[in-house]
Design a protein around this motif. Structure first.
Motif, PDB file in Angstrom:
ATOM      1  N   ASP A  87     -13.687  14.634   9.255  1.00 19.85           N
ATOM      2  CA  ASP A  87     -12.411  15.272   8.940  1.00 19.85           C
ATOM      3  C   ASP A  87     -11.446  14.264   8.311  1.00 19.85           C
ATOM      4  OD1 ASP A  87     -13.257  17.715   9.975  1.00 19.85           O
ATOM      5  OD2 ASP A  87     -12.475  17.273  11.977  1.00 19.85           O
ATOM      6  N   SER A  88     -11.448  13.035   8.855  1.00 17.50           N
ATOM      7  CA  SER A  88     -10.542  12.002   8.335  1.00 17.50           C
ATOM      8  C   SER A  88     -10.866  11.656   6.894  1.00 17.50           C
ATOM      9  CB  SER A  88     -10.630  10.743   9.217  1.00 17.50           C
ATOM     10  OG  SER A  88     -10.100  10.985  10.507  1.00 17.50           O
ATOM     11  N   VAL A  89     -12.152  11.531   6.592  1.00 15.46           N
ATOM     12  CA  VAL A  89     -12.550  11.217   5.218  1.00 15.46           C
ATOM     13  C   VAL A  89     -12.140  12.344   4.283  1.00 15.46           C
ATOM     14  CG1 VAL A  89     -14.493  10.835   3.670  1.00 15.46           C
ATOM     15  CG2 VAL A  89     -14.434   9.688   5.895  1.00 15.46           C
ATOM     16  N   ARG A  90     -12.375  13.578   4.716  1.00 20.85           N
ATOM     17  CA  ARG A  90     -11.995  14.709   3.858  1.00 20.85           C
ATOM     18  C   ARG A  90     -10.484  14.722   3.611  1.00 20.85           C
ATOM     19  NH1 ARG A  90     -13.710  18.300   6.753  1.00 20.85           N
ATOM     20  NH2 ARG A  90     -11.795  19.266   7.524  1.00 20.85           N
ATOM     21  N   ASN A  91      -9.695  14.434   4.663  1.00 19.69           N
ATOM     22  CA  ASN A  91      -8.243  14.359   4.476  1.00 19.69           C
ATOM     23  C   ASN A  91      -7.874  13.293   3.454  1.00 19.69           C
ATOM     24  OD1 ASN A  91      -8.043  16.290   6.454  1.00 19.69           O
ATOM     25  ND2 ASN A  91      -7.078  14.978   7.982  1.00 19.69           N
ATOM     26  N   GLY A  92      -8.565  12.147   3.544  1.00 11.24           N
ATOM     27  CA  GLY A  92      -8.303  11.073   2.596  1.00 11.24           C
ATOM     28  C   GLY A  92      -8.653  11.457   1.179  1.00 11.24           C
ATOM     29  N   LEU A  93      -9.789  12.128   1.003  1.00  7.43           N
ATOM     30  CA  LEU A  93     -10.204  12.551  -0.335  1.00  7.43           C
ATOM     31  C   LEU A  93      -9.228  13.574  -0.914  1.00  7.43           C
ATOM     32  CD1 LEU A  93     -14.060  12.932   0.267  1.00  7.43           C
ATOM     33  CD2 LEU A  93     -12.890  11.070  -0.930  1.00  7.43           C
ATOM     34  N   GLU A  94      -8.752  14.483  -0.065  1.00 11.63           N
ATOM     35  CA  GLU A  94      -7.784  15.476  -0.539  1.00 11.63           C
ATOM     36  C   GLU A  94      -6.483  14.803  -0.972  1.00 11.63           C
ATOM     37  OE1 GLU A  94      -8.439  18.423  -1.199  1.00 11.63           O
ATOM     38  OE2 GLU A  94     -10.002  19.206   0.142  1.00 11.63           O
ATOM     39  N   ALA A  95      -6.075  13.756  -0.234  1.00 12.07           N
ATOM     40  CA  ALA A  95      -4.859  13.027  -0.602  1.00 12.07           C
ATOM     41  C   ALA A  95      -5.036  12.322  -1.937  1.00 12.07           C
ATOM     42  CB  ALA A  95      -4.493  12.016   0.488  1.00 12.07           C
ATOM     43  N   LEU A  96      -6.217  11.756  -2.171  1.00 12.25           N
ATOM     44  CA  LEU A  96      -6.482  11.103  -3.457  1.00 12.25           C
ATOM     45  C   LEU A  96      -6.497  12.125  -4.589  1.00 12.25           C
ATOM     46  CD1 LEU A  96      -9.294   8.516  -2.555  1.00 12.25           C
ATOM     47  CD2 LEU A  96      -6.833   8.133  -2.747  1.00 12.25           C
ATOM     48  N   ALA A  97      -7.051  13.295  -4.326  1.00 11.65           N
ATOM     49  CA  ALA A  97      -7.081  14.341  -5.349  1.00 11.65           C
ATOM     50  C   ALA A  97      -5.670  14.777  -5.712  1.00 11.65           C
ATOM     51  CB  ALA A  97      -7.888  15.536  -4.845  1.00 11.65           C
ATOM     52  N   ALA A  98      -4.797  14.870  -4.712  1.00  9.56           N
ATOM     53  CA  ALA A  98      -3.415  15.278  -4.961  1.00  9.56           C
ATOM     54  C   ALA A  98      -2.645  14.238  -5.760  1.00  9.56           C
ATOM     55  CB  ALA A  98      -2.712  15.546  -3.630  1.00  9.56           C
ATOM     56  N   ASP A  99      -3.049  12.970  -5.639  1.00  5.91           N
ATOM     57  CA  ASP A  99      -2.370  11.879  -6.345  1.00  5.91           C
ATOM     58  C   ASP A  99      -2.863  11.705  -7.778  1.00  5.91           C
ATOM     59  OD1 ASP A  99      -0.845  11.317  -4.158  1.00  5.91           O
ATOM     60  OD2 ASP A  99      -2.131   9.704  -3.434  1.00  5.91           O
ATOM     61  N   GLY A 100      -3.905  12.452  -8.138  1.00  6.89           N
ATOM     62  CA  GLY A 100      -4.539  12.230  -9.437  1.00  6.89           C
ATOM     63  C   GLY A 100      -5.866  11.563  -9.178  1.00  6.89           C
ATOM     64  N   LEU A 160       0.830  -1.209   0.000  1.00  7.83           N
ATOM     65  CA  LEU A 160       0.000   0.000   0.000  1.00  7.83           C
ATOM     66  C   LEU A 160       0.864   1.258   0.000  1.00  7.83           C
ATOM     67  CD1 LEU A 160      -2.740  -0.906   2.643  1.00  7.83           C
ATOM     68  CD2 LEU A 160      -2.769  -1.289   0.177  1.00  7.83           C
ATOM     69  N   ARG A 161       0.301   2.347  -0.479  1.00 10.10           N
ATOM     70  CA  ARG A 161       0.955   3.642  -0.364  1.00 10.10           C
ATOM     71  C   ARG A 161       0.896   4.098   1.087  1.00 10.10           C
ATOM     72  NH1 ARG A 161       0.018   8.034  -4.877  1.00 10.10           N
ATOM     73  NH2 ARG A 161       1.769   8.771  -3.639  1.00 10.10           N
ATOM     74  N   ASP A 162       1.712   5.090   1.421  1.00 17.04           N
ATOM     75  CA  ASP A 162       1.722   5.594   2.787  1.00 17.04           C
ATOM     76  C   ASP A 162       0.321   6.013   3.208  1.00 17.04           C
ATOM     77  OD1 ASP A 162       4.397   5.178   3.182  1.00 17.04           O
ATOM     78  OD2 ASP A 162       4.988   7.241   2.751  1.00 17.04           O
ATOM     79  N   PRO A 163      -0.042   5.775   4.468  1.00 18.39           N
ATOM     80  CA  PRO A 163      -1.384   6.141   4.926  1.00 18.39           C
ATOM     81  C   PRO A 163      -1.541   7.654   5.039  1.00 18.39           C
ATOM     82  CG  PRO A 163      -0.052   5.442   6.781  1.00 18.39           C
ATOM     83  CD  PRO A 163       0.765   5.166   5.544  1.00 18.39           C
ATOM     84  N   VAL A 164      -2.793   8.090   5.127  1.00 18.25           N
ATOM     85  CA  VAL A 164      -3.137   9.495   5.280  1.00 18.25           C
ATOM     86  C   VAL A 164      -3.430   9.762   6.754  1.00 18.25           C
ATOM     87  CG1 VAL A 164      -4.745  11.310   4.584  1.00 18.25           C
ATOM     88  CG2 VAL A 164      -4.130   9.488   2.965  1.00 18.25           C
TER      89      VAL A 164
END
Length: 394
Positions: free
Chosen positions: A88-101, A76-80
């Protein structure tokens, strides 16, 4: 004809909770569930699904070491890092996915729902072809009562019409751009789940029938229920036996069941000559009908000279896991006059459990003598026998 490209779909596993209601020393997502951490079973369910492109996990960084151990080897990739609340955790995860493409689709799932099945995952993904959101859910079957006291307890104040009521589960799937925008707009609010975030943004969310087994592990009773469910699916029960012998040689310690035990001799062998782990390795391989330790680790191979026998035992355990099975029990008996094994039995059981990745309550270490008969009675060496029970999918 144009080529039809399948949408990219990432599973976002939310594992940032502290599990305070569970009452364990660590969050429930890192507890053992039939030989694997709860989180690992959840992640593997999505990794193995043909329509899921990848998995990303949101965690509490304070438990990074436990996370790394739970998902070791899964690539797996590094966790968020999670936030103060699930939202808040879900939003952080979604932002990380957006940053990755950004993916086309995202499935948001609770780490503590390890029994999610492939059919439900596929059904949620399928529903997203015609609607912006879809969630796994179970229709309410019980009669609902409203209480009159504090917290809803006390006398019955009325009966709630259950017609059309559903219990929301996860995964909750969405077209990615829409749910990211909805979560950004809902920042600072306190909504109960991602479907509520989507509803607030005016997104249509479909209900996808799920199964009762897709429950959330919240209490110790839930973990017991989940363990029973996993074990009941592994009905091919097998038992294997192993036996090993090593003669004494010069030295000042012997290695038994993964521990260095002081002694006035050593044990002769190509590896570390750990008779206990060698016998147990053969027992597990026997239960799998997968040959013996020598066929996997030939004594003629210089790579295994002086090797830690924990590598051999871990290999056998990995073969069980690769078959989708679990090790239900391991029983080792050390046969020798000296050294005395009794003072080390508990530590040996702990070490074996650690290597196998199972509860120490599933490991037994015993010792006996041959009443000074035979080569062990003459103190020429040490023998060990072992029995292992495994459970595999039918």
């Amino acid at each position: 004809m144009p080529t039809c490209i399948a949408p990219t779909c990432i599973a976002l596993i939310v594992a940032g909770g502290s599990g305070q209601r569970f009452g364990a020393e660590r969050p429930k997502q890192y507890l053992d569930l039939a030989g694997k951490p709860v989180l690992r079973r959840t992640v593997e369910a999505f990794l193995s699904h043909p329509q899921v492109t990848g998995v990303r996990v949101v965690i509490d960084p304070n438990w990074r070491e436990a996370y790394d151990a739970a998902v070791a080897g899964l690539g797996l990739r590094d966790p968020v890092a999670g936030g103060a609340s699930r939202q808040d955790s879900v939003r952080n995860g979604l932002e990380a996915l957006a940053a990755d493409g950004a993916p086309d689709l995202v499935l948001i799932h609770d780490a503590a729902r390890p029994l999610i099945d492939a059919a439900t995952i596929g059904a949620v993904i399928g529903a997203l072809q015609t609607t912006p959101g879809a969630i796994a859910a179970v229709p309410v079957a019980d009669t609902l009562k409203r209480g009159s006291g504090n917290g809803g307890a006390g006398a019955i104040a009325g009966t709630v019409d259950r017609e059309g009521l559903w219990r929301a589960q996860t995964p909750q799937g969405f077209r990615f751009p829409a749910i990211l925008e909805a979560h950004r707009a809902a920042a600072g609010l306190s909504l109960t789940d991602d479907a509520a975030v989507a509803e607030r943004a005016g997104l249509a969310v479909a209900l996808v029938p799920s199964k009762e087994d897709n429950f959330k592990v919240t209490t110790p009773d839930d973990l017991t229920r989940a363990t029973r469910a996993v074990m009941s699916s592994l009905w091919d029960v097998r038992t294997g036996s192993g036996f090993d012998v090593h003669r004494f040689t010069d030295g000042d310690f012997v290695t038994l069941c993964g521990l260095r035990v002081p002694h006035d001799h050593g044990l002769e062998g190509h590896s570390d000559a750990d008779v206990g782990l060698h016998a147990l390795t053969d027992a597990i391989l026997g239960a799998l009908a997968a040959g013996d330790i020598g066929s996997h680790f030939p004594p003629t191979d210089p790579r295994w000279r002086g090797a830690d026998s924990a590598k051999f035992l871990r290999h056998a355990a990995d073969l069980v896991a690769d078959r989708g099975g679990v090790i239900a029990h391991a029983d080792v008996t050390i046969i020798c006059e000296r050294p005395k094994v009794g003072p080390h039995r508990a530590a040996m059981a702990e070490r074996i459990a650690q290597i196998l990745g199972i509860e120490v309550g599933r490991v037994s270490v015993k010792a006996t003598t041959t009443e000074q008969l035979g080569f062990t009675g003459r103190r020429e060496g040490i023998a060990a026998q072992a029995v292992a029970t495994i459970r595999l999918p039918g």
